[in-house]
Design a protein around this motif. Structure first.
Motif, PDB file in Angstrom:
ATOM      1  N   ALA A   1       0.835  -1.333   0.008  1.00  0.00           N
ATOM      2  CA  ALA A   1      -0.069  -0.181  -0.148  1.00  0.00           C
ATOM      3  C   ALA A   1       0.752   1.141  -0.205  1.00  0.00           C
ATOM      4  N   ASN A   2       1.842   1.428   0.790  1.00  0.00           N
ATOM      5  CA  ASN A   2       2.722   2.354   0.851  1.00  0.00           C
ATOM      6  C   ASN A   2       3.907   2.562  -0.742  1.00  0.00           C
ATOM      7  N   MET A   3       3.672   1.707  -1.426  1.00  0.00           N
ATOM      8  CA  MET A   3       4.339   2.139  -2.544  1.00  0.00           C
ATOM      9  C   MET A   3       3.621   2.475  -3.772  1.00  0.00           C
ATOM     10  N   THR A   4       3.990   3.125  -4.850  1.00  0.00           N
ATOM     11  CA  THR A   4       3.231   3.663  -5.898  1.00  0.00           C
ATOM     12  C   THR A   4       2.712   2.386  -6.727  1.00  0.00           C
ATOM     13  N   VAL A   5       1.693   2.608  -7.636  1.00  0.00           N
ATOM     14  CA  VAL A   5       1.176   1.674  -8.542  1.00  0.00           C
ATOM     15  C   VAL A   5       2.326   0.876  -9.411  1.00  0.00           C
ATOM     16  N   LEU A   6       3.091   1.665  -9.988  1.00  0.00           N
ATOM     17  CA  LEU A   6       4.269   1.297 -10.760  1.00  0.00           C
ATOM     18  C   LEU A   6       5.396   0.471  -9.943  1.00  0.00           C
ATOM     19  N   GLU A   7       5.289   0.864  -8.607  1.00  0.00           N
ATOM     20  CA  GLU A   7       6.388   0.048  -7.778  1.00  0.00           C
ATOM     21  C   GLU A   7       5.918  -1.454  -7.818  1.00  0.00           C
ATOM     22  N   ASN A   8       4.795  -1.634  -7.268  1.00  0.00           N
ATOM     23  CA  ASN A   8       3.960  -2.777  -6.958  1.00  0.00           C
ATOM     24  C   ASN A   8       4.311  -3.701  -8.178  1.00  0.00           C
ATOM     25  N   VAL A   9       4.241  -3.210  -9.526  1.00  0.00           N
ATOM     26  CA  VAL A   9       4.185  -4.055 -10.574  1.00  0.00           C
ATOM     27  C   VAL A   9       5.635  -4.184 -10.650  1.00  0.00           C
ATOM     28  N   ILE A  10       6.490  -3.425 -10.396  1.00  0.00           N
ATOM     29  CA  ILE A  10       8.053  -3.730 -10.724  1.00  0.00           C
ATOM     30  C   ILE A  10       8.399  -4.860  -9.596  1.00  0.00           C
ATOM     31  N   VAL A  11       7.895  -4.661  -8.307  1.00  0.00           N
ATOM     32  CA  VAL A  11       8.153  -5.809  -7.406  1.00  0.00           C
ATOM     33  C   VAL A  11       7.651  -7.101  -7.997  1.00  0.00           C
ATOM     34  N   GLY A  12       6.617  -7.052  -8.706  1.00  0.00           N
ATOM     35  CA  GLY A  12       6.121  -8.209  -9.203  1.00  0.00           C
ATOM     36  C   GLY A  12       7.065  -8.990 -10.200  1.00  0.00           C
ATOM     37  N   ARG A  13       8.017  -8.295 -10.759  1.00  0.00           N
ATOM     38  CA  ARG A  13       8.949  -8.671 -11.828  1.00  0.00           C
ATOM     39  C   ARG A  13      10.167  -9.295 -10.910  1.00  0.00           C
ATOM     40  N   HIS A  14      10.152  -9.374  -9.875  1.00  0.00           N
ATOM     41  CA  HIS A  14      11.307  -9.608  -9.156  1.00  0.00           C
ATOM     42  C   HIS A  14      11.920 -11.012  -9.473  1.00  0.00           C
ATOM     43  N   GLY A  15      10.903 -11.836  -9.543  1.00  0.00           N
ATOM     44  CA  GLY A  15      11.432 -13.035  -9.909  1.00  0.00           C
ATOM     45  C   GLY A  15      12.073 -13.225 -11.269  1.00  0.00           C
ATOM     46  N   ARG A  16      12.104 -12.320 -12.148  1.00  0.00           N
ATOM     47  CA  ARG A  16      12.636 -12.266 -13.487  1.00  0.00           C
ATOM     48  C   ARG A  16      14.057 -11.369 -13.340  1.00  0.00           C
ATOM     49  N   SER A  17      14.264 -10.883 -12.202  1.00  0.00           N
ATOM     50  CA  SER A  17      15.666 -10.167 -12.135  1.00  0.00           C
ATOM     51  C   SER A  17      16.895 -10.956 -11.644  1.00  0.00           C
ATOM     52  N   SER A  18      17.928 -10.574 -11.824  1.00  0.00           N
ATOM     53  CA  SER A  18      19.125 -11.368 -11.601  1.00  0.00           C
ATOM     54  C   SER A  18      20.122 -10.864 -11.057  1.00  0.00           C
ATOM     55  N   ALA A  19      20.035  -9.221 -10.829  1.00  0.00           N
ATOM     56  CA  ALA A  19      21.093  -8.512 -10.015  1.00  0.00           C
ATOM     57  C   ALA A  19      21.195  -8.813  -8.771  1.00  0.00           C
ATOM     58  N   GLY A  20      22.102  -8.750  -8.203  1.00  0.00           N
ATOM     59  CA  GLY A  20      22.180  -9.018  -6.662  1.00  0.00           C
ATOM     60  C   GLY A  20      22.225  -7.949  -5.796  1.00  0.00           C
ATOM     61  N   PHE A  21      22.153  -7.763  -4.471  1.00  0.00           N
ATOM     62  CA  PHE A  21      22.243  -6.916  -3.558  1.00  0.00           C
ATOM     63  C   PHE A  21      23.441  -5.868  -3.791  1.00  0.00           C
ATOM     64  N   LEU A  22      24.638  -6.494  -4.050  1.00  0.00           N
ATOM     65  CA  LEU A  22      25.945  -5.594  -4.182  1.00  0.00           C
ATOM     66  C   LEU A  22      25.820  -4.880  -5.303  1.00  0.00           C
ATOM     67  N   SER A  23      25.522  -5.455  -6.455  1.00  0.00           N
ATOM     68  CA  SER A  23      25.639  -4.690  -7.779  1.00  0.00           C
ATOM     69  C   SER A  23      24.298  -3.553  -7.811  1.00  0.00           C
ATOM     70  N   ALA A  24      23.326  -3.908  -6.949  1.00  0.00           N
ATOM     71  CA  ALA A  24      22.212  -2.960  -6.932  1.00  0.00           C
ATOM     72  C   ALA A  24      22.748  -1.662  -5.994  1.00  0.00           C
ATOM     73  N   MET A  25      23.471  -2.168  -5.043  1.00  0.00           N
ATOM     74  CA  MET A  25      23.878  -1.141  -3.986  1.00  0.00           C
ATOM     75  C   MET A  25      25.035  -0.019  -4.762  1.00  0.00           C
ATOM     76  N   LEU A  26      25.753  -0.781  -5.637  1.00  0.00           N
ATOM     77  CA  LEU A  26      26.748  -0.044  -6.296  1.00  0.00           C
ATOM     78  C   LEU A  26      26.337   0.727  -7.455  1.00  0.00           C
ATOM     79  N   ARG A  27      25.091   0.454  -7.891  1.00  0.00           N
ATOM     80  CA  ARG A  27      24.551   0.931  -9.166  1.00  0.00           C
ATOM     81  C   ARG A  27      25.400   0.497 -10.431  1.00  0.00           C
ATOM     82  N   LEU A  28      25.653  -0.637 -10.509  1.00  0.00           N
ATOM     83  CA  LEU A  28      26.639  -1.201 -11.723  1.00  0.00           C
ATOM     84  C   LEU A  28      25.561  -0.844 -12.859  1.00  0.00           C
ATOM     85  N   PRO A  29      26.235  -0.692 -13.887  1.00  0.00           N
ATOM     86  CA  PRO A  29      25.456  -0.476 -15.171  1.00  0.00           C
ATOM     87  C   PRO A  29      24.330  -1.649 -15.423  1.00  0.00           C
TER      88      PRO A  29
END
Lengths: 263, 295
Positions: A99-127
């Protein structure tokens, strides 16, 4: 459609699927196949075990006995996120939006299973992580567009009216690009026009190649969109057939309306 | 009381408050994701300061020593989750909280064994004369404390809002049940929350070490104050930062304005504020209902 459905191999198959809560057998030795490319409805009176069945299929609950096959894999006993990553997505009878996320963010979270980037690369904002985040956003927007919610993309999800929150859950589940979509009472609380829209969306989802398994109380919707209907009663499978066959079956009528006087 | 004294107390307060804020963010990260109050949070700060000081004494350059210390303590946080919290499985939250108290005692004991009971010094990050701000003294290290905290807070906010992993963590905090069904591995998220808490605590400990002193028991006070700050902020991330800064400033002003001889009661201030808050505004001063979902 029926001829194609029978020829196709089952996408999902359960054998002797059973779940016991204490002394209550919520799902009892259910053998069920769901064929690829169909809309398969599960109906039954309240307490028939429909939602428990969904919880077993999606890994929320482990089965007490029995097996579940999804595609080539045995999925009974696997964790929800693992099953999701195999291509099974679901919506919820009681809405479970962020509920506290935007509509778009909800759907992005739904794609999580399709993502492969790990925590470290996300933290470092790797390309690679940035590109993936950008792509997730684009795909999420296209699913919002599909259900007609694109204009609300940046609104807080909790601010949507009930019917649109149901559509948001649908978009979020579709964003996982599942092969099998489980919908738990998608029409609950929808108004007449919204139900027609849902039936239209379901038909479009089927024609895009996604198999749909839905639990639904709204018989009008079930009979208009489902290719196949399974009736559960007291956790047991009572009947399976086409919508016409289900409506004609005397046992089903008894389960829903009670036995006639003197029978 | 001269006005420049008030400014001076405010500078002291913002400094220590920034550390409380970093530690409070660690509490919030772990609590939001797992429901656990991690009472080893203060020890993360201690470990960060001690490891950095130890490496500097071994002639490592300060920036390298600091970075290695932060990563090491993040690893300690992850190992705490993987090695102790996760194996406890479905134990109640109270049990898990008691495990973190045990971990805190363990970390303190190991620190005494490794580095002895005496305080160690970490040099200020940059030398230089104090600046004058409205008649008060502002040390270069004060700027390091405030600047580092600002960078961390902004970076964390970007991580949670902009990245897929950050959004996934927020999703778990809001609704763990649904998040797992979106393909999010909630267990990995818990490990990440503990690692994040370790890193945040270590950063706080390292930047404060040059102005305070680093020793085995420094985490006890910092941890409790950070906890108070997190409660003041309603266990939300934004509130925790505000809570830390407000707590630090109020504490220092009370200590400075108290009649001489009563300055030692400044630690009591935090807990009086905490009790008042819990009685009159239990959701924190931003009014958030206590509970999960505060990232």
């Amino acid at each position: 459609m029926a001829a194609v459905a029978v020829a196709a191999p089952p996408l999902l198959e359960t054998r002797g699927l059973t779940r016991v809560f204490g002394g209550l057998v919520a799902v009892s030795a259910v053998d069920q196949a769901v064929r690829a490319g169909t809309i398969h409805a599960i109906i039954g009176p309240n307490g028939a075990g429909k939602t428990t069945l969904f919880n077993l299929l999606s890994g929320v609950l482990p089965p007490t006995r029995g097996e579940i096959r999804f595609g080539d894999a045995r999925i009974d006993g696997r964790l929800p996120h693992q099953i999701c990553r195999l291509g099974l997505a679901r919506t919820f009878q009681n809405l479970q939006i962020f509920a506290n996320m935007t509509v778009l963010e909800n759907v992005i979270v739904g794609r999580h299973g399709r993502s492969s980037a790990g925590f470290l690369s996300a933290m470092l904002r790797l390309p690679a992580a940035r590109a993936e985040a950008q792509a997730a956003c684009t795909v999420a927007l296209s699913w919002l567009d599909f259900v007609g919610l694109a204009p609300r993309a940046d609104d807080p999800a909790g601010s949507l009216p009930y019917g649109q929150q149901r559509l948001l859950e649908l978009a979020r589940a579709l964003a996982a690009e599942p092969t099998l979509l489980l919908l738990d009472e998608p029409a609950a609380g929808l108004l007449g026009r919204e139900k027609d829209n849902l039936a239209d969306l379901l038909a479009r989802i089927r024609s895009s190649g996604v198999t749909v398994l839905l639990v639904e109380h709204d018989m009008g919707l079930v009979m208009s969109v489902a290719d196949r209907v399974t009736v559960l009663n007291y956790g047991k499978k009572l009947f399976e057939g086409s919508p016409d066959e289900v409506q004609a079956d005397p046992d089903v009528v008894v389960a829903y309306l009670g036995a006639p006087e003197g029978a | 009381m001269e006005p420049q004294h008030l400014v001076q107390f405010a500078i002291f307060g913002l400094n220590i408050g920034a550390i409380y804020a970093l530690i409070a963010l660690g509490f919030v990260a772990v609590f939001s994701i797992t429901g656990i109050i991690n009472f080893a949070q203060g020890e993360f700060a201690m470990l960060g300061a001690m490891i950095a000081a130890w490496l500097v004494r071994a002639e490592w350059p300060l920036p390298v020593a600091g970075l290695v210390a932060v990563l090491a303590v993040a690893a300690v946080g992850a190992l705490l989750e993987l090695g102790v919290i996760r194996p406890a499985g479905s134990a109640s939250i109270v049990t898990l909280i008691i495990i973190t108290i045990g971990a805190s005692v363990l970390f303190k004991g190991l620190a005494v064994m490794a580095w002895g009971p005496d305080p160690v010094r970490l040099p200020p990050f940059t030398a230089g004369p104090p600046l004058r701000v409205l008649g008060a003294r502002l040390l270069p290290q004060d700027l390091w404390v405030l600047g580092t905290t600002a960078v961390v807070v902004v970076g964390l906010s970007l991580f949670f809002r902009r990245t897929l992993q950050g959004k996934a963590m927020r999703a778990v905090a809001m609704n763990r049940y649904a998040a797992r069904l979106m393909g999010i591995d909630a267990r990995r998220t818990s490990t990440a929350a503990f690692a994040l808490a370790g890193g945040l605590g270590a950063i706080g400990g390292i930047v404060i070490a040059p102005s305070a002193s680093a020793y085995w028991d420094m985490g006890t006070g910092l941890g409790l104050k950070g906890f108070v700050a997190a409660i003041l902020g309603g266990m939300g991330a934004g509130g925790a930062v505000l809570g830390g800064l407000v707590l630090g400033v109020v504490e220092e002003l009370c200590a400075g304005l108290a009649p001489s001889g009563f300055g030692g009661y400044k630690d009591a201030v935090a807990f009086v504020i905490l009790l008042g808050m819990l009685f009159f505004r239990p959701g924190g001063f931003l009014g958030r209902v206590p509970g999960r979902g505060g990232l």
